[in-house]
Motif scaffolding. Structure first.
Motif, PDB file in Angstrom:
ATOM      1  N   SER A  46       0.941  -1.196   0.182  1.00 56.68           N
ATOM      2  CA  SER A  46      -0.131   0.065   0.024  1.00 56.68           C
ATOM      3  C   SER A  46       0.732   1.367   0.057  1.00 56.68           C
ATOM      4  CB  SER A  46      -0.757  -0.092   0.990  1.00 56.68           C
ATOM      5  OG  SER A  46      -0.084  -0.008   2.532  1.00 56.68           O
ATOM      6  N   ASP A  61       0.957   4.964  -5.191  1.00 54.87           N
ATOM      7  CA  ASP A  61       0.046   4.386  -6.083  1.00 54.87           C
ATOM      8  C   ASP A  61      -0.100   5.069  -7.506  1.00 54.87           C
ATOM      9  OD1 ASP A  61      -0.666   1.854  -4.655  1.00 54.87           O
ATOM     10  OD2 ASP A  61      -2.456   2.719  -3.789  1.00 54.87           O
ATOM     11  N   THR A  72      -4.701   0.270 -10.289  1.00 55.38           N
ATOM     12  CA  THR A  72      -3.469   0.994  -9.682  1.00 55.38           C
ATOM     13  C   THR A  72      -2.525  -0.023  -9.266  1.00 55.38           C
ATOM     14  OG1 THR A  72      -4.580   1.212  -7.535  1.00 55.38           O
ATOM     15  CG2 THR A  72      -4.889   2.969  -9.294  1.00 55.38           C
ATOM     16  N   PRO A  74       1.535   0.000  -6.894  1.00 53.69           N
ATOM     17  CA  PRO A  74       2.588   0.930  -6.431  1.00 53.69           C
ATOM     18  C   PRO A  74       3.819   0.852  -7.233  1.00 53.69           C
ATOM     19  CG  PRO A  74       2.642  -1.347  -5.469  1.00 53.69           C
ATOM     20  CD  PRO A  74       1.286  -1.410  -6.048  1.00 53.69           C
ATOM     21  N   TYR A 172     -10.807   0.812  -6.725  1.00 57.15           N
ATOM     22  CA  TYR A 172      -9.429   0.900  -6.684  1.00 57.15           C
ATOM     23  C   TYR A 172      -8.837   1.938  -6.763  1.00 57.15           C
ATOM     24  CZ  TYR A 172      -9.152  -4.384  -7.002  1.00 57.15           C
ATOM     25  OH  TYR A 172      -9.274  -5.758  -6.812  1.00 57.15           O
ATOM     26  N   SER A 176      -6.841   4.149  -3.883  1.00 55.88           N
ATOM     27  CA  SER A 176      -5.244   4.723  -4.037  1.00 55.88           C
ATOM     28  C   SER A 176      -5.283   5.927  -4.064  1.00 55.88           C
ATOM     29  CB  SER A 176      -4.887   4.273  -5.583  1.00 55.88           C
ATOM     30  OG  SER A 176      -4.975   2.686  -5.672  1.00 55.88           O
ATOM     31  N   ASP A 180      -2.543   7.642  -1.673  1.00 56.41           N
ATOM     32  CA  ASP A 180      -1.579   8.703  -1.892  1.00 56.41           C
ATOM     33  C   ASP A 180      -1.671   9.962  -1.154  1.00 56.41           C
ATOM     34  OD1 ASP A 180      -0.504   6.862  -3.553  1.00 56.41           O
ATOM     35  OD2 ASP A 180      -1.672   7.394  -5.527  1.00 56.41           O
TER      36      ASP A 180
END
Length: 305
Positions: A46, A61, A72, A74, A172, A176, A180
């Motif tokens: 994550s 991400d 997404t 990483p 998703y 993300s 972020d």
């Protein structure tokens, strides 16, 4: 594969699809711990930052339209406290960010001696953040024809499947974006790197991009869910109408069964039972009763959708 590119007084280290035998080089030459390398290489990690000694790991991400895992994935960056190197970890799905960094370096060529690794990193995060808005707007564009098809009552299973895929993509993307956003907050407050005012302002700009994309995504998710709920209401209404019609047919067709059942008992005292035209009379009686039933149901609004 590890490539090293000298940028003024610091080095950009590109780690792409790293092989097991390359781990030792990162351990010895750049003092990167195995645990931090594992975090950087994990495709399911994550978004967050991690400090180990003098190294700061940033996991961000990014949008990966070609990924088989999710919308997404990483991308990882490592900057050391002295800012002697910027290390990027990429896979096939995230390799495109290398082009962004190259463009940033080319555009800053004349003033490159003023740029530190953290500056390149922040500019890269800003570009990557803007891609979320593009993807969400594309989801909205793809949703419009589905919405029109459902409005026209074209109950196509393929359209419903597409709508479900869009909902999954939005889940998703929004997850993300939130991760972020938390990462940028932590990056602003970390103590390993001393950020200048201009660098903090750039991080705030990245947060604005992320927040705008998150707001747009949440609105798109709300509309997409509303489209699905509306289609469910239409489908339920159509099902109710079908059941009402089946009930009507059942009620109306019960009348001939009742009438023929009586006259099928061979009871001689029934009206018209001894008449040679009794079969025509029973049909007439059946038709009249069926017509009366339909009229009663009509007046009671049974035929209204």
């Amino acid at each position: 594969m590890i490539e090293e590119q000298k940028i003024t007084d610091w080095t950009w280290v590109q780690v792409h699809e790293m092989q097991p035998n390359e781990r030792e080089k990162l351990n010895q030459k750049y003092q990167i711990a195995n645990e931090m390398i594992n975090y950087a290489l994990d495709p399911y990690e994550s978004a967050r930052n991690e400090i180990d000694g003098e190294n700061l790991l940033i996991i961000f991400d990014v949008v990966t339209p070609t990924s088989d895992i999710a919308t997404t994935e990483p991308a990882s960056f490592i900057v050391n406290q002295d800012q002697k190197f910027l290390m990027t970890f990429t896979r096939m799905e995230t390799k495109y960010l290398i082009n962004y960094i190259n463009k940033i370096i080319e555009q800053a060529h004349e003033n490159l001696h003023h740029f530190q690794p953290i500056d390149i990193l922040i500019d890269t995060l800003r570009i990557l953040s803007s891609k979320f808005q593009t993807v969400i707007l594309e989801i909205n564009r793809r949703r419009n024809p589905i919405q029109r098809a459902l409005r026209e009552a074209k109950s196509l299973q393929g359209k419903i499947d597409e709508l479900m895929n869009l909902q999954t993509d939005l889940i998703y993307l929004l997850n993300s974006l939130r991760s972020d956003n938390d990462l940028i907050n932590n990056l602003k407050n970390q103590k390993l790197l001393s950020l200048e005012t201009a660098q903090i302002e750039k991080l705030v700009d990245v947060q604005v991009e992320l927040q705008q994309a998150q707001d747009t995504g949440e609105l798109s998710q709300l509309v997409t869910n509303q489209v699905e709920d509306s289609y469910a209401s239409i489908a339920n209404n159509n099902l109710n109408w079908t059941m009402k019609m089946l009930t009507l047919v059942t009620v109306v067709l019960t009348i001939p069964t009742i009438v023929s059942g009586f006259y099928g008992q061979n009871v001689q005292w029934l009206p018209f039972a001894q008449n040679h035209t009794s079969w025509l009379i029973t049909i007439l009686i059946t038709g009249i009763l069926m017509l009366i039933t339909v009229i009663i149901l009509w007046h009671r609004g049974f035929f209204k959708r």
